[in-house]
Design an enzyme around this catalytic site. Sequence first.
Site, PDB file in Angstrom:
ATOM      1  CB  THR A   1     -11.903  -6.532  -9.245  1.00 44.21           C
ATOM      2  OG1 THR A   1     -10.908  -7.084  -8.360  1.00 44.21           O
ATOM      3  CG2 THR A   1     -13.283  -6.972  -8.773  1.00 44.21           C
TER       4      THR A   1
ATOM      5  NE  ARG B   1      -3.415  -9.720 -12.117  1.00 41.09           N
ATOM      6  CZ  ARG B   1      -3.318  -9.520 -13.413  1.00 41.09           C
ATOM      7  NH1 ARG B   1      -3.169  -8.297 -13.877  1.00 41.09           N
ATOM      8  NH2 ARG B   1      -3.361 -10.508 -14.254  1.00 41.09           N
TER       9      ARG B   1
ATOM     10  CG  ASP C   1      -0.158 -20.613 -12.225  1.00 42.69           C
ATOM     11  OD1 ASP C   1      -0.190 -20.763 -10.999  1.00 42.69           O
ATOM     12  OD2 ASP C   1      -1.156 -20.331 -12.909  1.00 42.69           O
TER      13      ASP C   1
ATOM     14  CG  ASP D   1       0.153 -17.022 -13.379  1.00 42.34           C
ATOM     15  OD1 ASP D   1       1.062 -17.038 -12.510  1.00 42.34           O
ATOM     16  OD2 ASP D   1      -1.012 -16.709 -13.123  1.00 42.34           O
TER      17      ASP D   1
HETATM   18  C1  PRP Z   1       0.956 -11.583 -10.389  1.00 43.85           C
HETATM   19  C2  PRP Z   1       2.345 -10.988 -10.385  1.00 43.85           C
HETATM   20  C3  PRP Z   1       2.125  -9.652  -9.739  1.00 43.85           C
HETATM   21  C4  PRP Z   1       0.748  -9.282 -10.208  1.00 43.85           C
HETATM   22  C5  PRP Z   1       0.904  -8.279 -11.311  1.00 43.85           C
HETATM   23  O1  PRP Z   1       0.645 -12.109  -9.154  1.00 43.85           O
HETATM   24  O2  PRP Z   1       3.293 -11.749  -9.722  1.00 43.85           O
HETATM   25  O3  PRP Z   1       2.177  -9.682  -8.322  1.00 43.85           O
HETATM   26  O4  PRP Z   1       0.144 -10.480 -10.728  1.00 43.85           O
HETATM   27  O5  PRP Z   1      -0.313  -7.827 -11.728  1.00 43.85           O
HETATM   28  P1  PRP Z   1      -0.796  -6.329 -11.507  1.00 43.85           P
HETATM   29  O6  PRP Z   1       0.318  -5.443 -11.932  1.00 43.85           O
HETATM   30  O7  PRP Z   1      -1.988  -6.236 -12.431  1.00 43.85           O
HETATM   31  O8  PRP Z   1      -1.182  -6.154 -10.075  1.00 43.85           O
HETATM   32  P2  PRP Z   1      -0.684 -12.962  -8.881  1.00 43.85           P
HETATM   33  O9  PRP Z   1      -1.777 -12.076  -8.380  1.00 43.85           O
HETATM   34  O10 PRP Z   1      -1.001 -13.787 -10.074  1.00 43.85           O
HETATM   35  O11 PRP Z   1      -0.285 -13.853  -7.643  1.00 43.85           O
HETATM   36  P3  PRP Z   1       0.837 -14.998  -7.534  1.00 43.85           P
HETATM   37  O12 PRP Z   1       2.174 -14.331  -7.658  1.00 43.85           O
HETATM   38  O13 PRP Z   1       0.593 -15.525  -6.169  1.00 43.85           O
HETATM   39  O14 PRP Z   1       0.602 -16.013  -8.605  1.00 43.85           O
HETATM   40  N1  URA Z   2       0.703 -11.701 -13.667  1.00 46.03           N
HETATM   41  C1  URA Z   2       1.397 -12.632 -14.368  1.00 46.03           C
HETATM   42  O1  URA Z   2       1.943 -13.570 -13.780  1.00 46.03           O
HETATM   43  N2  URA Z   2       1.487 -12.500 -15.688  1.00 46.03           N
HETATM   44  C2  URA Z   2       0.905 -11.470 -16.354  1.00 46.03           C
HETATM   45  O2  URA Z   2       1.019 -11.399 -17.593  1.00 46.03           O
HETATM   46  C3  URA Z   2       0.176 -10.530 -15.620  1.00 46.03           C
HETATM   47  C4  URA Z   2       0.100 -10.659 -14.263  1.00 46.03           C
END
Ligand code: PRP
Ligand code: URA
Length: 207
Positions: free
Chosen positions: A106, A102, A201, A198
């Site tokens: 944005t 994400r 993380d 997160d």
């Molecule tokens: C997080 C999560 C989803 C997304 C959800 O990933 O694992 O893929 O955010 O958010 P959304 O419904 O608003 O799209 P992130 O982009 O943080 O990447 P990561 O898994 O690599 O940490």
């Molecule tokens: N992605 C995450 O990992 N946590 C949230 O709460 C939203 C998006």
Amino acid sequence: MAVHESNHPLVKHKLTILRNKTTKPKKFRELIREISMLLAYETTRDLALEPMPVETPMGATQGALLQEQIGLIPILRAGLGMVEGVWEMMPSSEVWHIGLFRDERTLQPVEYYNKLPVSPTVQLCIVLDPMLATGGSAVATVDILKRWGAKRVKFMGIIAAPEGVNALQTAHPDVDIHVAAIDERLNEIGYIVPGLGDAGDRQFGTA
Ligand code: PRP
Ligand code: URA
């Protein structure tokens, strides 16, 4: 189609420990794996079977085997932790990775990896991502799968925001959603409240 929020006591118990901010990455990963196994049980309730005769040491009986070939599609990174548990339940599934992150400004998903084969080889795709927040990542992933030719898709997550459920249902009303919990809301920076923080993380120790 349907939205399923688990009411299984084991899921609720494990989810509470997962949410706890003091839970360390090792335990966090174990819980993601265990909750995923339990949710897999619920997500696969309607899989098609074909009759299969079987010889036991005591004689013959009629059994049944899964008819459909299943593809697991973890959204990187956080969806990775869900694969192992589900795969243990369905070891002959194929696993294809989709990389999305994400954009923090944005909140739009950005695709950076796609390991789908040229054409679909399975009857059912199960998208794995612990967090359904705005729904942008899940909608983009189902878009990719449908453009590629997937006919039947389910989404399996751990925590959803109502906003994400609405977005996925609006964009893809045919996709069943299975989650451990639907929380209250998104905050102003797109995080689920109360959520768990997160998910990427916390699994990978990168906070
Ligand atoms: C997080 C999560 C989803 C997304 C959800 O990933 O694992 O893929 O955010 O958010 P959304 O419904 O608003 O799209 P992130 O982009 O943080 O990447 P990561 O898994 O690599 O940490
Ligand atoms: N992605 C995450 O990992 N946590 C949230 O709460 C939203 C998006």
